[in-house]
Scaffold this motif. Structure first.
Motif, PDB file in Angstrom:
ATOM      1  N   GLN A 131      -4.700   2.850   2.989  1.00 58.26           N
ATOM      2  CA  GLN A 131      -4.278   2.797   4.219  1.00 58.26           C
ATOM      3  C   GLN A 131      -2.840   2.181   4.394  1.00 58.26           C
ATOM      4  OE1 GLN A 131      -6.170   1.530   7.726  1.00 58.26           O
ATOM      5  NE2 GLN A 131      -4.822   2.774   9.089  1.00 58.26           N
TER       6      GLN A 131
ATOM      7  N   ASP B 240      -4.292  -2.238  -5.539  1.00 52.11           N
ATOM      8  CA  ASP B 240      -3.488  -2.707  -4.518  1.00 52.11           C
ATOM      9  C   ASP B 240      -4.623  -3.669  -3.487  1.00 52.11           C
ATOM     10  OD1 ASP B 240      -2.074  -2.840  -1.911  1.00 52.11           O
ATOM     11  OD2 ASP B 240      -3.117  -1.163  -1.339  1.00 52.11           O
TER      12      ASP B 240
ATOM     13  N   THR C 227      -4.663  -3.621   4.549  1.00 56.15           N
ATOM     14  CA  THR C 227      -5.482  -3.337   3.668  1.00 56.15           C
ATOM     15  C   THR C 227      -6.353  -4.367   3.742  1.00 56.15           C
ATOM     16  OG1 THR C 227      -3.764  -2.581   2.399  1.00 56.15           O
ATOM     17  CG2 THR C 227      -5.671  -3.401   1.007  1.00 56.15           C
TER      18      THR C 227
ATOM     19  N   SER D 236       0.777  -0.968  -0.102  1.00 53.51           N
ATOM     20  CA  SER D 236       0.001  -0.218   0.035  1.00 53.51           C
ATOM     21  C   SER D 236       1.034   1.231  -0.089  1.00 53.51           C
ATOM     22  CB  SER D 236      -1.021   0.124   1.227  1.00 53.51           C
ATOM     23  OG  SER D 236      -1.772  -0.982   1.159  1.00 53.51           O
TER      24      SER D 236
END
Ligand SMILES: Nc1ncnc2c1ncn2[C@@H]1O[C@H](COP(=O)(O)OP(=O)(O)OP(=O)(O)O)[C@@H](O)[C@H]1O
Ligand SMILES: [Mg+2]
Length: 559
Positions: A223, A267, A231, A210
């Motif tokens: 985040q 992601d 995540t 991330s």
């Protein structure tokens, strides 16, 4: 019960119903099979404008909300968004949130004309229109499914979601609409479209995916924090392909705007051993990676006792093996399921079954699908090709190192290189940490910062990663350059001049006459088109011309 809104809500995917429902109520929520009382847990914030909720929200379902007046963006006051005022449509719009750079949207229109709304003034669009106006192409009106040919200045409906990253933190994220079979994505700005491709970021939990994603997409959509499974919901963002030539060209043409080529990144949650059997979280999101064109596998190559490694130690070879095995097992399960169905399904041809069987056999032997796919006939590929096999995609290993090792690497990176070499895969040295710091810096300070680390900007990091992804996907760039804009366009290597023109607009391809062509190097070295012409280096290329990397082109066409 929902707050009394003057506009509608749409709900989808029921946490309680298990089905799908849609609501468009003025002041009362109606959902198939769910009584209002049951929905008290679905209270939404009393906003004067809309939100959309998606999986991971308190509903556990999906939803979309129409907004009437204006859109509120996380961390941005409505005043800041005056340029994002929503059009008075009977159908509403929601806007990209979180970062201004990420996400891609959905055309929400009753017909093509409805999609034609106010444009965003360039000076207020903190990032290029290319990133803000990224949408799947060809543009299709959602309701009529009709293709919209005129892409001029539209606003797009971005779906919002709420991702629960941990129990205490809820944040909005942008969920793309992938448009079903429309795998070919495009970025739109003004009247132009360019090809956009997608890379999925995978790896063990807490390895820096991330952090890297945020740096790539220039925002803080995902985040990133020091705990595994930070995540949960996938993040999607667009990365501009850095290209120093763009600015040099724009300076020559005194262009009002500069539009880089874009790549899209996804992601997802970290994968762990046993993911394919339902361990961890990542496997659930591998479906998002199946829609990608390539995989970026992030490998932890930095030592830091404060950052948890799920296996307790830094060991790239083991980690690569775990991830690749999970990808292969996930593919195997996918192919097996499909094969069983295909055996019963009379509409599936024998060749298609053969294709599935061959891939199944290869995977069962522990080979990645990419080793067998090139040997299948077109007929055999027809079915299996649609599965988006993870081991069928090209891979780049991103060796994530600490800041001090970005210049020279370390023993872990050597190991990654060794394993990758056996597979014929590329390796890029990155430091997610350095990249995260870099994006915070003003452009002019970045170079200096990298130099202090002994790093050459082009040799590693995001630039190298994007460049490597580009070449892995067999892509190259050409430019259009004028006072209005200088822009990078993405084409497949080997594209002819008309095909390159077609990336801008299909009419350019259909009516192609000639392409005034010069090399970017010549233009930059000589300083003006006239000087290039005087030096006899401006070429007039015809239909057969195969574009070279860095061509600057002006198309003559007639429709
Ligand atoms: N090169 C690096 N050097 C030092 N620390 C790093 C580096 N890269 C990432 N980190 C740190 O590692 C932690 C995990 O990063 P991040 O949240 O990006 O991982 P992730 O792979 O997305 O994890 P998850 O799978 O849990 O979502 C963060 O604290 C981040 O700052
Ligand atoms: Mg993460």
């Amino acid at each position: 019960m929902l707050p009394p809104l003057s506009h509608g809500w749409a709900y989808e995917g029921g946490s309680r119903t298990g089905g799908k429902g849609e609501v468009d109520a003025k002041d009362k929520m109606q959902e198939k099979g769910v009584s209002p009382a049951d929905n008290s847990h679905r209270m939404l914030p009393p906003l004067s404008h809309g939100w959309a909720y998606e999986g991971g929200s308190r509903t556990g379902g999906k939803g979309e909300v129409d907004a009437k007046d204006e859109v509120q963006e996380k961390g941005v006051s409505p005043a800041d968004n005056s340029h994002r005022m929503l059009p008075p449509l009977s159908h509403g719009w929601a806007y990209e949130g979180g970062s201004r750079t990420g996400g891609k949207g959905e055309v929400d229109a009753k017909d093509g004309n409805d999609a034609l709304v106010k444009s965003m003034p360039r000076d207020e669009a903190h990032v290029s229109a290319a990133t803000l106006f990224a949408i799947p192409a060809p543009l299709v009106a959602r309701e009529t499914k009709k293709q919209i040919s005129d892409c001029t200045r539209r606003m797009f409906n971005f779906r919002y979601g709420m991702a629960r990253s941990n129990s205490a933190f809820i944040r909005p994220f942008v969920k793309p609409w992938s448009g079903g079979a429309q795998r070919q994505l495009a970025a739109v700005s003004g009247h132009q479209i360019s090809m956009k491709l997608r890379a999925g970021i995978v790896g063990l939990p807490n390895v820096g995916k991330s952090t890297l994603f945020n740096a790539l997409t220039g925002g803080a959509t995902a985040q990133a924090a020091n705990f595994p499974f930070c995540t949960i919901e996938p993040n999607v963002g667009i990365a501009e392909v850095p290209d120093p030539r763009l600015l040099a060209l724009a300076n020559i043409a005194k262009s009002e705007s500069v539009l880089p080529a874009v790549l899209e990144f996804v992601d997802i949650a970290g994968l762990v051993k046993g993911a394919s059997q339902g361990e961890g979280l990542g496997n659930k999101f591998l479906a998002n990676i199946r829609e990608c064109d390539a995989i970026v596998q992030v490998i932890r190559c930095f030592e830091n006792d404060d950052i948890v490694h799920v296996s307790g130690s830094v060991d790239p070879e083991r980690d690569m093996e775990v991830i690749n095995l999970e990808l292969a097992l996930s593919d195997l399960a996918q192919v097996e399921k499909r094969l069983q169905r295909a055996l019963k399904d009379k509409s599936v041809t024998q060749a298609e079954r053969d294709g599935l069987q061959k891939v199944y056999d290869a995977l069962a032997e522990g080979k990645p699908a990419r080793e067998i796919l090139p040997f299948l006939s077109e007929d055999e590929l027809a079915d299996v090709g649609r599965l988006g096999l993870l081991t069928g995609m090209k891979v780049i290993y991103a060796a994530n190192v600490g800041d001090a090792e970005l210049a020279i690497g370390n023993k872990y990176v050597d190991k990654v290189r060794e394993v990758a070499a056996k597979e014929g895969a590329g390796v890029v040295l990155v430091s997610a940490q350095v990249e995260a710091e870099l994006v915070e810096l003003p452009l002019e300070d970045r170079k200096e910062f990298l130099e202090s680390l002994g790093v050459q900007e082009e040799a590693c990091g995001l630039r190298a990663l994007v460049k490597e992804t580009y070449s892995l996907l067999g892509l190259q760039t050409y430019f259009t350059c004028g006072p209005k804009e200088t822009r990078a366009w993405t084409i497949k290597k080997g594209s002819t001049a008309p095909q390159a023109a077609g990336v801008i607009h299909s009419d350019f391809e259909k009516g192609f006459i000639r392409a005034e062509t010069m090399s970017c190097e010549d233009l930059v070295a000589l300083g003006s088109e006239k000087a290039v012409k005087d030096a006899g280096k401006l070429r007039s290329e015809g239909k057969e011309y195969v574009c070279k990397e860095g061509d600057v082109m002006l198309f003559r066409f007639n429709v």
